[in-house]
Enzyme design. Structure first.
Site, PDB file in Angstrom:
ATOM      1  N   ALA A 218     -34.243  13.038 -10.923  1.00 54.37           N
ATOM      2  CA  ALA A 218     -34.324  12.815 -12.368  1.00 54.37           C
ATOM      3  C   ALA A 218     -33.139  12.030 -12.923  1.00 54.37           C
ATOM      4  O   ALA A 218     -32.776  12.212 -14.084  1.00 54.37           O
ATOM      5  CB  ALA A 218     -34.503  14.144 -13.112  1.00 54.37           C
ATOM      6  N   SER A 219     -32.547  11.171 -12.119  1.00 48.47           N
ATOM      7  CA  SER A 219     -31.444  10.308 -12.571  1.00 48.47           C
ATOM      8  C   SER A 219     -30.349  11.099 -13.260  1.00 48.47           C
ATOM      9  O   SER A 219     -29.738  10.643 -14.219  1.00 48.47           O
ATOM     10  CB  SER A 219     -31.976   9.215 -13.518  1.00 48.47           C
ATOM     11  OG  SER A 219     -32.961   8.468 -12.881  1.00 48.47           O
TER      12      SER A 219
ATOM     13  N   GLU B 244     -33.528   5.991 -11.345  1.00 47.85           N
ATOM     14  CA  GLU B 244     -34.969   5.759 -11.329  1.00 47.85           C
ATOM     15  C   GLU B 244     -35.394   4.566 -12.178  1.00 47.85           C
ATOM     16  O   GLU B 244     -36.301   3.823 -11.789  1.00 47.85           O
ATOM     17  CB  GLU B 244     -35.698   7.001 -11.839  1.00 47.85           C
ATOM     18  CG  GLU B 244     -35.516   8.220 -10.956  1.00 47.85           C
ATOM     19  CD  GLU B 244     -35.980   9.473 -11.683  1.00 47.85           C
ATOM     20  OE1 GLU B 244     -37.105   9.903 -11.430  1.00 47.85           O
ATOM     21  OE2 GLU B 244     -35.221  10.006 -12.510  1.00 47.85           O
TER      22      GLU B 244
ATOM     23  N   GLY C  94     -24.877   6.737  -4.109  1.00 48.20           N
ATOM     24  CA  GLY C  94     -23.428   6.635  -4.281  1.00 48.20           C
ATOM     25  C   GLY C  94     -22.860   7.641  -5.246  1.00 48.20           C
ATOM     26  O   GLY C  94     -21.738   7.483  -5.734  1.00 48.20           O
TER      27      GLY C  94
ATOM     28  N   ALA D 145     -21.090   7.723 -19.728  1.00 47.62           N
ATOM     29  CA  ALA D 145     -22.125   7.327 -18.771  1.00 47.62           C
ATOM     30  C   ALA D 145     -23.451   8.034 -19.011  1.00 47.62           C
ATOM     31  O   ALA D 145     -23.491   9.173 -19.478  1.00 47.62           O
ATOM     32  CB  ALA D 145     -21.644   7.610 -17.353  1.00 47.62           C
ATOM     33  N   LYS D 146     -24.531   7.341 -18.671  1.00 48.02           N
ATOM     34  CA  LYS D 146     -25.852   7.978 -18.627  1.00 48.02           C
ATOM     35  C   LYS D 146     -26.339   7.932 -17.181  1.00 48.02           C
ATOM     36  O   LYS D 146     -25.852   8.703 -16.362  1.00 48.02           O
ATOM     37  CB  LYS D 146     -26.810   7.278 -19.604  1.00 48.02           C
ATOM     38  CG  LYS D 146     -26.386   7.471 -21.072  1.00 48.02           C
ATOM     39  CD  LYS D 146     -27.456   7.104 -22.088  1.00 48.02           C
ATOM     40  CE  LYS D 146     -27.471   5.622 -22.402  1.00 48.02           C
ATOM     41  NZ  LYS D 146     -28.349   5.266 -23.539  1.00 48.02           N
TER      42      LYS D 146
ATOM     43  N   GLY E 222     -27.715   8.259  -1.066  1.00 50.05           N
ATOM     44  CA  GLY E 222     -27.606   6.814  -0.855  1.00 50.05           C
ATOM     45  C   GLY E 222     -27.217   6.092  -2.123  1.00 50.05           C
ATOM     46  O   GLY E 222     -26.701   4.976  -2.086  1.00 50.05           O
TER      47      GLY E 222
END
Lengths: 423, 162, 292, 338
Positions: free
Chosen positions: D86-87, D289, D48, D284-285, D46
Site C-alpha cells: 500500500a505504498s 504503486e 529501497g 514525504a508521502k 527491492g
C-alpha cells in the site's frame, strides 16, 4: 549543515546483490533439510470423494504427508474466512492445495505427489463473473456468488444527469495479471529443541505471516519467528501466507528443516493474481467541459476465494471518479466468486484497473465535446480543498503541477494555459 | 543412472564432482558447488536469471546439462568481482541504482560483461540488445542501461580493473 | 527431470549408432529439448550430445554454402559468408531469442524442431536450401521443403541425423528479406514470420525467380507457391507485389491461439510479404544493400 | 504506414491501508560512538525502503547515513510493522522511525544541554554528528560524546521508540463516506507512441512521468520506482495477460506470459514533483504503486491520438488494434457509399 534527506544514496545492500552474496528465499539450505511439494487440484470445481495418501507415505524417502486433517485450524482469510489451507470436502479452483509432502529429495517429493490417490466428483464450474452473478449460477460458497457489494454515493446522481448536456457511456475491461517477481515464492521452516518454529521466507509482511501462522498452527506468537530473506520482488504477490503453513506443519511433524520453492508454473496457477475488472462508466458533462456526474459499475472476478479482493475493490471504488472534481457520483462494486485463480493484492490494488478505465473514458468524453484531453483534465482536476466522493477534503493536491511538468518533459499537441494559482 | 566424475572449471578454479546425466548446470553450480549467486527464476530459459558465461559467452545454465560444461570455462557472478574488489560493472550497478530486488542482477551483470568484453563502446541499443534475455520486473531497465554505459566509460578510461 | 543416459560421440557414425538404440534422442543446442524434458513432454532413455561432432562450421565451396547443423545462431550472425550471401538468414538469426538463446540454439536444432514458427525456416526455404541427412545407410540430401512434414514433425527416420544445411550462392540481381512479428522485441516466438527472395533478369525488371515462405501461419513453415506464380516471369511492379501478397495471405492456413488471432495472422502475413518483396526488389535492383 | 500520437493520463492514489489501522513501530539506539541502530519490522522488497528509513533516522539524529545500521523484518527481533504494501513504508514506517529517533534524540539533547551549559534542550539542534547551540554552532559537542556521557555517566542510554498510525475512519456502508486515508499522491504521465497502421504494432517511443511524492527522501530511489512502475504499466497496457480456460492457466510460463524486455522499454523521463506534506516524515508521502497506474491509459490514449482507435479492453494487442482498424475502414467505406 549537511542533510541526508534528499540525497541520492544507493541501496544499503546493493554490494551484496551485485556480488551474488544476498541470500534470497531460494538460496536457503540446512543440513539434512527436506524438500516439500504441494498437490494441487486436478479440477476447477469438484467434491473430494476420496483422498488416500498411503502409497505416497510408503515411498522410501518420504518423511511426511499432510492433508486437511493435520491442520489445527484450516481456515484463513482477511475479510472473509473462506479459504482452507488444504482442501476438505471440495476444491474450488485449479490451484487449491490438497496435500503436502516432505521428502529427502525434490525428486522423491515429486514422485510421491503422483502416488496420492484422489477421487473427484466434478461440479459445474463458473468462470465468468457476470454469469456467476445470475441467481441460477452454480454456487461456489454458500448461497450467492456475490461476496461483497461496495457503494459510494456522493451528491445526487439523478440531479447530475438532469444538469448534463452530454452523457457518455463506456464499458472497459482489464485482464488477469501475474506479479511475475523473478524470484518465485520460497521459504524454509525449522523447529528447534524448545519448540520454537522459525520460518525464513521471501515475503512482504512478516507480521501478517506470523499471526496467520499462529492461528493456523494454534501456536502462540512468541513461539513463531518469521525472518524475511532477501526478497526477489514482491509487488503484492508476497503479501499473504502461501507456503509457510505447509512447511511449518511438515517441519513440526518430522523435526527436520523443510524447504519449499514454487515452480514458475505454480506461481502462475496457484498464487494470487491481479483481479480482472469489468467497468461500466457513465458520465454527464456540460458543453463547456465541466463534469457534473459520474456513475461506475464495477464487477471484479474474485476467483475462488476473497483473499484481498474486498479491500482491493474498496480502494478501486473510492478512486472510481478519478482525479476529478465531480459533484454527483454513484459507484457500485461487486466482488464475485468464480472458479478462476484467486485475485489478491497487487501493486495499485484495484486502481490500475480503474485508472485505465476512467482515463480512457475521460479521453472519450473530451473527444465528444471537441475539447483537448489535457485541457479537459485541467478544467476538472482535483485541487487543494477538493473533495473525493467519500466526502474527504484533500489538502495537498499538486495534480495540475504534475500535468505541467509532464508536458514540460515531452511536449503536448497544443499550447495550454497554466493556471498559476491552482497548484 | 550412473554418476560420472567430471571436472568443472568455475571462476578459474577446478572442481572434481560427481554428476548425473540429468543434472542441470544451474543446480550443480548452486547446490553442489555453492555458487548460489546464479539464480533460478523460470527453468525454461526465459528469464535469464541463471545466466553464466561459458567460454566467455552468456548462456542459460538452466537449459544445460552439467555434463556439457566439461572442459569449458565457467564464470559466475562470484567470479566477476568481490565486495573487496568490485568489477567496474558492479560498481556502476551500485552507484546508478541499477538493482532493486537484485534477483536479476547476477545474470544481468554477466550479460553486460560479455557485451563490454566484445564491444568497449556500445550504443544504447547494443546495450539493450545484450540484456534483452534478462528480465527485470523492478527497474524498467533505465538505470541498468545507464549503469552499463557508465561502466563502459570507466573501463575505457582505465579507471577500472577488469 | 527424469533420468537418462548421456553420451557424447565424436563421430557422426558413432552418433548414428547411438541414435539407432531405442529411446535415444539427439541433443543439439538444448533450448527446446531441455524444456520438454523438464515438462515431461519427452522422456528419452538416452541423450546423444552432438556437440563433439565437429558440425560447427560455415563453408563455401563451388558456389555452395554449407552450414554445419550444430552451428549456433550467434555463429551464423558472425559469419561473413552468411551475411554477404544469405543475408536473409542472418536477419532471422538476429531475431531468434536473445543473446543467451543464440549462443546455445543451433540451426540444425531449430530446423529439426519443425515448429511452425521456426525463424530460420522461411529464409532457408527461399534460398532453396537442402539438408544433408546421415543414417546407417549413408547420406541423403533432402530439399528443406520436404523436411517439414507436420507440426513438430520432420522427415528424419529413426536413427537419422541432420548434419548439414546447404544453399547455393544466389545469382546476381537477387534481393531477399526476412521480417518477423512477435509480441515484443526480443525473446519472442514469431506470430508471423516471412522471407522473400527475388532474382531479376538482366533487364532488372523481369522476375527470373521468386520464393516466398511463411512461418507460424500453417502447420509447418511453408512456401506460398501461388503467390510466387503471380510474380514468376512477369515484370515486377508495386501492383504485382500487392497481388502476390494477397495470394500469399489466401493460401496460408493460420489459426487463432494465445499469440494472435487467425485474422491478424492472415492480414499481417499479407503486409509482411508485401514489405519483404518490396525490399527484395529494391535490393535486387541495387537500391538497397543487405541489412539496410 | 506509421503514425505517431500522444496520450495523457492522470491519477490520484492514497498512501496506506484503506480505513483499517495500519501502524508501524520502530526502536532506535544511539551507540557510544555516535552511530545508531534502528529496528523496524518493515521489509525492503527491492524498492529501497531500508535505505530511505536509514536516511530518515540519520537526518533526525543529525548523524551520517553510514552511521546508521538497520535491523529489519524479523518478528522476534524487530517491532511490529504492517508490511511493505500500500505504498506505506516511507510515510508510515518513516514517521515511526522519525519519532523513535526523535525520542532517542530527546535524551541526547537533555544530556547535551548540561554539557553545553544551556538552559533548555530546546536551544539545541543536531547535525553533522554534533549537537550544537542554535545560532552559535561553534558551541557544540559530538553526538558520540553525548551518547557516551548519557550511557556511562548519566546511566540513561539514548534509546527511543516510536510508532505511527495514520488517522483514518471506516466508510459508511451505504454512502461510502469517511476518511479512508490520511494522504494522497497525484501523477500525470504522457506517452508518445508510433503505430504501424498495417500490422497494429505499437512502438512506445517515450514516456514522461511526473509524480508527486511529497518530499523525495531519496530521488535516486524514487526515480527507480517510477521507471519500474512504467515498465509494469507498459506490460499491462500492451502485452501481459493470463489466459484461463476452464480455470486452467494456458500460459503458465514466461514463454507466453509476455513481460517487457530492455528493448521494449522506451526512454522514460521522470519528474519528481515535490510538495512536502505536514504529516509525512520530512514531508514525504510515497511513490511505490502509483508509478504504474497512468502508463497503460496514457499509451491507449496515445494509440487513439495516432490512429483514431480506442481500445476498451486490455491488453491493447496488435490483433485487437488491427481488427479495429479494419472495422473502421469498413465503416468508412459504408459511409461513403451512403
Amino acid at each position: 549543515m549537511t542533510h541526508v534527506i534528499g540525497q541520492r544514496i544507493p541501496r544499503h545492500d546493493a554490494i551484496l546483490q551485485v556480488t551474488g552474496k544476498a541470500e534470497y528465499g531460494i538460496d536457503l539450505a540446512r543440513r539434512g533439510m527436506l524438500h516439500a511439494k504441494v498437490l494441487r487440484s486436478a479440477l476447477p470445481h469438484a467434491k473430494l470423494l476420496k483422498l488416500d495418501t498411503t502409497r505416497a507415505r510408503n515411498l522410501p524417502g518420504v518423511a511426511a504427508v499432510i492433508t486437511a486433517a493435520d491442520v489445527p485450524n484450516n481456515r484463513f482469510g482477511f475479510t472473509h474466512l473462506d479459504q482452507p489451507l488444504l482442501a476438505e470436502d471440495k476444491v474450488r479452483y485449479r490451484g487449491d492445495a490438497i496435500a503436502a509432502i516432505a521428502a529427502d529429495s525434490l525428486k522423491t517429493a515429486e514422485e510421491a505427489l503422483r502416488l496420492i490417490d484422489v477421487e473427484y466428483e466434478p461440479l459445474p464450474g463458473i468462470f465468468d463473473p457476470v454469469q456467476a452473478m445470475e441467481p441460477d449460477a452454480p454456487k461456489i460458497h454458500g448461497e450467492s456468488n456475490i461476496a461483497s457489494h461496495i457503494k459510494i454515493r456522493y451528491g445526487d446522481i439523478e440531479l447530475g444527469w438532469s444538469r448534463s448536456d452530454e452523457i457518455v457511456e463506456d464499458t472497459l475491461t482489464t485482464q488477469m495479471i501475474e506479479h511475475a517477481s523473478i524470484e518465485p515464492h520460497a521459504a524454509l521452516a525449522e523447529v528447534d529443541g524448545r519448540g520454537m518454529v522459525t520460518v525464513h521466507s521471501s515475503v512482504q509482511r512478516p507480521f501478517l505471516i506470523a499471526t496467520d501462522l499462529s492461528k493456523i498452527l494454534k501456536i502462540p506468537l512468541n513461539r513463531i519467528r518469521v525472518v524475511v530473506t532477501a526478497v526477489g520482488g514482491g509487488f503484492g504477490g508476497k503479501n499473504e501466507i502461501t507456503m509457510e503453513p505447509y512447511i511449518c506443519l511438515l517441519a513440526l511433524k518430522t523435526g527436520k528443516p523443510v524447504k519449499l520453492v514454487y515452480t514458475r508454473e505454480e506461481e502462475f496457477q496457484a498464487t494470487t493474481v491481479r483481479h480482472p475488472y469489468i467497468v461500466k462508466y457513465k458520465s454527464g458533462v456540460k458543453k463547456d467541459g465541466t463534469l457534473v456526474a459520474r456513475q461506475a459499475r464495477i464487477v471484479s472476478d474474485a476467483g475462488a476465494y476473497v483473499s484481498w479482493g474486498e479491500s482491493t475493490l474498496s480502494k478501486a471504488c473510492i478512486h472510481g471518479a478519478g482525479p476529478y472534481r465531480i459533484p454527483n457520483v454513484k459507484i457500485d462494486g461487486y466482488l464475485v466468486y468464480t472458479n478462476n485463480s484467486i485475485g489478491g493484492a497487487m501493486r495499485g490494488f484495484g486502481v490500475p484497473q480503474l485508472g485505465f478505465a476512467h482515463e480512457v473514458h475521460t479521453d472519450h468524453i473530451a473527444e465528444k465535446l471537441g475539447i483537448d484531453p489535457l485541457e479537459f483534465r485541467l478544467k476538472n482536476a482535483l485541487v487543494d480543498g477538493s473533495s473525493l466522493p467519500t466526502g474527504q477534503v484533500l489538502e495537498s493536491v499538486p495534480l495540475k503541477e504534475t500535468m505541467r511538468q509532464a508536458v514540460q518533459l515531452i511536449g503536448w499537441k497544443k499550447e495550454v494555459a497554466w493556471d498559476e494559482k491552482a497548484r | 543412472m550412473i554418476e560420472r566424475q567430471i571436472e568443472l572449471r568455475v571462476n578459474g578454479q577446478s572442481f572434481t564432482i560427481l554428476v548425473k546425466p540429468q543434472d542441470l548446470l544451474v543446480d550443480v553450480l548452486r547446490d553442489q558447488l555453492g555458487f548460489t549467486g546464479t539464480k533460478k527464476g523460470c527453468g525454461t530459459g526465459e528469464c535469464g536469471a541463471c545466466t553464466i558465461l561459458l567460454d566467455g559467452k552468456p548462456v542459460n545454465s538452466c537449459l544445460m546439462p552439467a555434463l556439457r560444461a566439461r572442459n569449458k570455462d565457467i564464470i559466475t557472478i562470484e567470479g566477476l568481482g568481490t565486495p573487496e574488489h568490485l568489477h567496474p560493472l558492479q560498481q556502476a550497478f551500485i552507484e546508478n541504482a541499477a538493482v532493486q530486488c537484485g534477483f536479476c542482477a547476477p545474470g544481468m551483470l554477466l550479460s553486460a560483461k560479455a557485451l563490454l568484453d566484445a564491444n568497449s563502446h556500445p550504443t544504447e541499443t547494443e546495450i539493450r540488445q545484450a540484456i534483452s534475455g534478462n528480465l527485470c520486473r523492478c527497474t524498467g531497465y533505465a538505470k541498468i542501461v545507464q549503469a552499463v554505459k557508465a561502466a563502459a566509460q570507466a573501463m575505457t578510461q582505465g579507471d577500472g580493473n577488469p | 527431470m527424469p533420468s537418462f543416459e548421456y553420451s557424447t560421440p565424436t563421430t557422426v557414425d558413432q552418433a548414428i549408432a547411438l541414435l539407432n538404440q531405442s529411446g535415444a534422442s539427439a541433443l543439439a543446442g538444448g533450448t527446446d529439448l531441455l524444456i520438454h524434458l523438464r515438462a515431461g513432454i519427452v522422456a528419452p532413455k538416452q541423450l546423444v550430445d552432438l556437440s563433439a561432432l565437429d558440425l560447427n562450421y560455415v563453408r563455401k565451396d563451388d558456389g555452395i554454402i554449407r552450414i554445419g547443423a550444430m552451428t549456433t545462431f550467434a555463429e551464423i550472425l558472425d559469419s561473413d559468408v552468411v551475411r554477404r550471401d544469405l543475408p536473409c538468414l542472418a536477419e532471422s538469426a538476429a531475431e531468434i531469442g536473445a543473446v543467451q538463446t543464440r549462443n546455445m540454439a543451433t540451426l540444425g536444432g531449430n530446423l529439426c524442431s519443425a515448429v511452425p514458427s521456426a525463424d530460420s525456416a522461411p529464409p532457408l526455404l527461399v534460398y532453396d536450401a537442402r539438408v544433408k541427412i546421415a543414417g546407417s545407410d549413408g547420406e541423403r540430401l533432402v530439399p528443406l521443403e520436404q523436411f517439414f512434414v507436420g507440426p513438430k514433425k520432420n522427415a528424419l527416420k529413426p536413427g537419422e541425423l541432420l548434419i548439414e544445411i546447404q544453399a547455393s550462392v544466389p545469382l546476381p540481381r537477387t534481393g531477399a528479406r526476412f521480417l518477423k512479428l512477435g509480441r515484443r522485441k526480443a525473446m519472442s516466438l514469431a506470430v508471423v514470420n516471412v522471407a522473400a527472395r527475388l532474382t531479376l533478369g538482366q533487364d532488372h525488371r523481369r522476375v527470373e525467380n521468386v520464393r516466398i515462405a511463411l512461418g507460424a501461419v500453417a502447420p509447418t513453415p511453408r512456401r506460398a507457391k501461388r503467390a510466387e506464380s503471380v510474380l514468376q516471369g512477369s515484370d515486377v511492379s508495386e501492383s504485382l507485389i500487392d497481388r502476390a501478397a494477397r495470394a500469399a495471405a489466401d493460401e496460408i492456413a493460420p489459426i487463432s491461439d494465445l499469440r494472435a488471432t487467425a485474422t491478424f495472422r492472415r492480414e499481417s502475413s499479407r503486409v509482411l510479404v508485401k514489405r519483404a518483396l518490396t525490399h527484395a526488389w529494391q535490393m535486387a535492383t541495387g537500391e538497397t544493400k543487405p541489412n539496410d | 504506414m506509421k503514425k505517431r500520437g500522444k496520450g495523457i493520463a492522470c491519477m490520484v492514489y492514497p498512501i496506506g491501508f484503506t480505513s483499517y489501522p495500519n501502524p508501524s513501530a520502530a526502536f532506535v539506539q544511539v551507540n557510544q560512538d555516535g552511530s545508531a541502530v534502528v529496528l523496524t519490522g518493515a521489509t525492503d522488497v527491492g524498492q529501497g525502503s531500508t535505505t530511505a528509513l536509514a536516511q530518515i533516522a540519520a537526518e533526525e539524529l543529525g548523524i551520517a547515513y553510514d552511521a546508521v545500521t538497520m535491523v529489519t523484518s524479523d518478528t522476534q527481533r524487530t517491532p511490529f510493522d504492517l508490511g511493505s504494501v500500500a505504498s506505506r513504508v516511507t510515510y508510515i514506517t518513516g514517521n515511526a522511525v522519525k519519532r523513535a529517533a526523535g525520542d532517542a534524540k530527546k535524551t541526547l539533547l537533555q544530556v547535551a544541554a548540561e554539557m553545553l551549559d544551556v538552559m533548555s534542550p530546546d536551544e539545541l539542534e543536531a547535525g553533522d554528528g554534533k549537537i550544537y547551540v542554535k545560532n552559535s554552532p561553534d558551541r557544540n559537542v559530538s553526538v558520540a560524546a553525548v551518547a557516551r556521557e548519557a550511557t556511562l555517566v548519566k546511566g540513561r542510554p539514548p534509546i527511543g521508540e516510536g510508532s505511527y498510525n495514520p488517522t483514518t475512519t471506516f466508510l459508511d456502508p451505504e454512502t461510502g463516506h469517511g476518511k479512508p486515508y490520511e494522504a494522497y499522491v497525484f501523477a500525470t504521465q504522457i506517452a508518445e507512441v508510433e503505430v504501424d497502421t498495417e500490422t497494429g504494432q505499437v512502438d512506445v517511443l517515450k514516456i514522461a512521468a511526473a509524480h508527486d511524492c511529497g518530499k523525495a527522501i531519496n530521488p535516486l530511489l524514487v526515480e527507480g520506482q517510477i521507471e519500474g512502475g512504467v515498465a509494469m504499466g507498459l506490460g499491462y497496457g500492451l502485452m501481459e495477460e493470463m489466459v484461463l480456460e476452464n480455470g486452467v492457466v494456458k500460459n503458465p510460463q514466461f514463454t507466453d506470459y509476455i513481460l517487457p524486455t530492455a528493448l521494449d522499454m522506451p526512454l522514460i523521463e521522470t519528474a519528481i514533483v515535490e510538495v512536502p506534506v505536514s504529516t509525512g516524515p520530512f514531508g514525504a508521502k510515497g511513490v511505490g504503486e502509483p508509478s504504474l497506474i497512468p502508463t497503460a491509459p496514457a499509451i491507449v490514449n496515445a494509440i487513439y491520438d495516432a490512429i483514431g482507435i480506442r481500445i476498451y479492453d486490455l491488453p491493447a494487442t496488435p490483433s485487437k488494434i488491427l481488427a479495429a482498424l479494419k472495422e473502421k475502414e469498413r465503416a468508412n467505406i459504408l459511409k461513403e457509399e451512403e
